[in-house]
Design an enzyme around this catalytic site. Sequence first.
Site, PDB file in Angstrom:
ATOM      1  N   GLU A   1     -10.925   0.912  -3.947  1.00 16.78           N
ATOM      2  CA  GLU A   1     -11.294   0.658  -2.553  1.00 16.78           C
ATOM      3  C   GLU A   1     -11.913   1.893  -1.900  1.00 16.78           C
ATOM      4  O   GLU A   1     -11.337   2.987  -1.972  1.00 16.78           O
ATOM      5  CB  GLU A   1     -10.026   0.221  -1.795  1.00 16.78           C
TER       6      GLU A   1
ATOM      7  N   LYS B   1      -1.138  -1.076  -4.367  1.00 19.90           N
ATOM      8  CA  LYS B   1      -2.302  -0.245  -4.030  1.00 19.90           C
ATOM      9  C   LYS B   1      -1.833   1.198  -3.915  1.00 19.90           C
ATOM     10  O   LYS B   1      -0.867   1.500  -3.214  1.00 19.90           O
ATOM     11  CB  LYS B   1      -2.895  -0.760  -2.719  1.00 19.90           C
TER      12      LYS B   1
ATOM     13  N   LYS C   1     -10.373  -6.627   7.488  1.00 16.47           N
ATOM     14  CA  LYS C   1      -9.405  -6.328   8.547  1.00 16.47           C
ATOM     15  C   LYS C   1     -10.052  -6.830   9.826  1.00 16.47           C
ATOM     16  O   LYS C   1     -11.110  -6.314  10.214  1.00 16.47           O
ATOM     17  CB  LYS C   1      -9.162  -4.826   8.650  1.00 16.47           C
TER      18      LYS C   1
ATOM     19  N   ASP D   1      -6.978   3.210  -3.562  1.00 17.57           N
ATOM     20  CA  ASP D   1      -7.723   3.276  -2.293  1.00 17.57           C
ATOM     21  C   ASP D   1      -7.908   4.742  -1.939  1.00 17.57           C
ATOM     22  O   ASP D   1      -6.931   5.476  -1.766  1.00 17.57           O
ATOM     23  CB  ASP D   1      -6.952   2.545  -1.181  1.00 17.57           C
TER      24      ASP D   1
ATOM     25  N   ASP E   1     -13.930  -1.354   2.405  1.00 19.50           N
ATOM     26  CA  ASP E   1     -13.058  -1.488   3.578  1.00 19.50           C
ATOM     27  C   ASP E   1     -13.842  -0.931   4.776  1.00 19.50           C
ATOM     28  O   ASP E   1     -14.557  -1.673   5.472  1.00 19.50           O
ATOM     29  CB  ASP E   1     -11.743  -0.730   3.292  1.00 19.50           C
TER      30      ASP E   1
ATOM     31  N   GLY F   1      -4.390  -4.209   6.028  1.00 24.67           N
ATOM     32  CA  GLY F   1      -3.457  -3.946   7.122  1.00 24.67           C
ATOM     33  C   GLY F   1      -3.722  -2.583   7.718  1.00 24.67           C
ATOM     34  O   GLY F   1      -4.388  -1.741   7.112  1.00 24.67           O
TER      35      GLY F   1
ATOM     36  N   SER G   1       0.859  -1.173   0.000  1.00 24.32           N
ATOM     37  CA  SER G   1       0.000   0.000   0.000  1.00 24.32           C
ATOM     38  C   SER G   1       0.899   1.229   0.000  1.00 24.32           C
ATOM     39  O   SER G   1       1.634   1.463   0.954  1.00 24.32           O
ATOM     40  CB  SER G   1      -0.892  -0.032   1.253  1.00 24.32           C
TER      41      SER G   1
ATOM     42  N   LYS H   1      -2.741   4.995  -2.921  1.00 24.95           N
ATOM     43  CA  LYS H   1      -3.659   5.867  -2.184  1.00 24.95           C
ATOM     44  C   LYS H   1      -3.935   7.098  -3.038  1.00 24.95           C
ATOM     45  O   LYS H   1      -2.996   7.687  -3.602  1.00 24.95           O
ATOM     46  CB  LYS H   1      -3.029   6.277  -0.849  1.00 24.95           C
TER      47      LYS H   1
HETATM   48  O1  OSB Z   1      -7.318   1.974   4.114  1.00 28.68           O
HETATM   49  O2  OSB Z   1      -6.276   0.145   4.050  1.00 28.68           O
HETATM   50  C1  OSB Z   1      -6.389   1.284   4.495  1.00 28.68           C
HETATM   51  C2  OSB Z   1      -3.410   2.021   6.801  1.00 28.68           C
HETATM   52  C3  OSB Z   1      -4.032   2.758   7.771  1.00 28.68           C
HETATM   53  C4  OSB Z   1      -5.366   3.050   7.659  1.00 28.68           C
HETATM   54  C5  OSB Z   1      -6.103   2.576   6.558  1.00 28.68           C
HETATM   55  C6  OSB Z   1      -5.488   1.822   5.582  1.00 28.68           C
HETATM   56  C7  OSB Z   1      -4.111   1.565   5.686  1.00 28.68           C
HETATM   57  C8  OSB Z   1      -3.343   0.843   4.681  1.00 28.68           C
HETATM   58  C9  OSB Z   1      -2.094   0.169   5.194  1.00 28.68           C
HETATM   59  O3  OSB Z   1      -3.607   0.834   3.496  1.00 28.68           O
HETATM   60  C10 OSB Z   1      -1.764  -1.146   4.614  1.00 28.68           C
HETATM   61  C11 OSB Z   1      -0.631  -1.806   5.377  1.00 28.68           C
HETATM   62  O4  OSB Z   1      -0.751  -2.030   6.602  1.00 28.68           O
HETATM   63  O5  OSB Z   1       0.390  -2.107   4.762  1.00 28.68           O
HETATM   64 MG    MG Z   2      -8.522   0.938   2.787  1.00 29.61          MG
END
Ligand code: OSB
Ligand code: MG
Length: 372
Positions: free
Chosen positions: A215, A163, A264, A190, A240, A292, A137, A165
């Site tokens: 996402e 992924k 999660k 995401d 999510d 995660g 991510s 952001k």
């Molecule tokens: O939206 O998946 C998410 C981390 C903190 C809060 C939200 C998200 C995330 C990540 C981290 O995308 C993924 C990782 O732990 O490697």
């Molecule tokens: Mg997410």
Amino acid sequence: MRLDRLRLREIRLPLREPFRISSGEMAERQILLCELTDADGATVMSECVAGETPNYTPETIDTAWHAIEAWVAPRLLGVELAHPRDAHAVLEKNFRGHNMAKAAVEMGMWGLESVRRGVPLAELVGGTRVRVPVGISLGIQKAPELLVAKAEAAVAQGYKKVKIKVEPGRDVAFVEAVRRALPDAHLMADANNAYTLADLPVLQALDGLGLMMIEQPLAWDDLVRHATLQRALRTPVCLDESITSLERAEDMVALGSGRIINIKPGRVGGFTASIAIHDYCQSQGIPVWCGGMFESGVGRAYNVALASLPNFSLPGDLSPSSRYWTRDVVDPEWTMTPEGEVIVPRTAPGLGITPDVERIAALTVRTVELRA
Ligand code: OSB
Ligand code: MG
């Protein structure tokens, strides 16, 4: 099984580099670790994934600390359970929300039972996979070139999914640049709730970039608007934040709000709910993957065990320790094979890693011990 003692600890762990998503940035994790001990002295650690601020869900490390002390621990300490799966019902009866607080202890109960029985945690949850594919991510970058460099490095490392952001203003051009550099890579975006249906043209532009999924583009607790959006896109919407229970997963399917779920365990209240969502999705032909929350190596052990269930067919956000930390708090640290997979610990009882208790003690900024 019977939980006899529960110790809470807050540790501070600096990230190798700050991580930015549309709803906030973090540079140092405040991590709540739980240490569970049963009547015979068996012990295990678990982790609460609540963040420092309420920008992902309403919970934070401080609300979770309070919820565990005031309501979660009193319901489980000294109570005889036939199986850790029974903790979920105990925690749900007339106790609304606080899923991450509940999950920290509920998952710890599964961990504790795996230690007590002398079986790997993955086996206790019914996992079948030996390896789980891993995705990375990537946080929001200042410029597309920086993002492209990170995505190329990730693919070279073996990651099976990248992924990206996104947020308004840092979306189509950024994802397009990565797509141009990596025409065949498994990419996804995401948005962490950064858009509304008024942004449909932007989301339709992303729709043309061959993404595996988009996402949680819309509000953190929405299902209805995501259904409208999914009808306007070919790319699967992955939910999510919106999926907080089995019932919400059922609603997603009933409404057509998405075609993939990021599970999660912290967000849904623990393993019992995660397994129920997994099984339901499998019956509906909905693939899932394990998300995660920038967990330490303790939380990672639980995610990897869960992701060994068969319908976790898409790469999970299960990066190795070195992606997050200069040094993790577990031994051995989590690694990734050159093929982009994490090996599910299946030889030793319990979590498959040992928490570095001295280092954790040194990083602790507050602690409390709760007893029946
Ligand atoms: O939206 O998946 C998410 C981390 C903190 C809060 C939200 C998200 C995330 C990540 C981290 O995308 C993924 C990782 O732990 O490697
Ligand atoms: Mg997410």
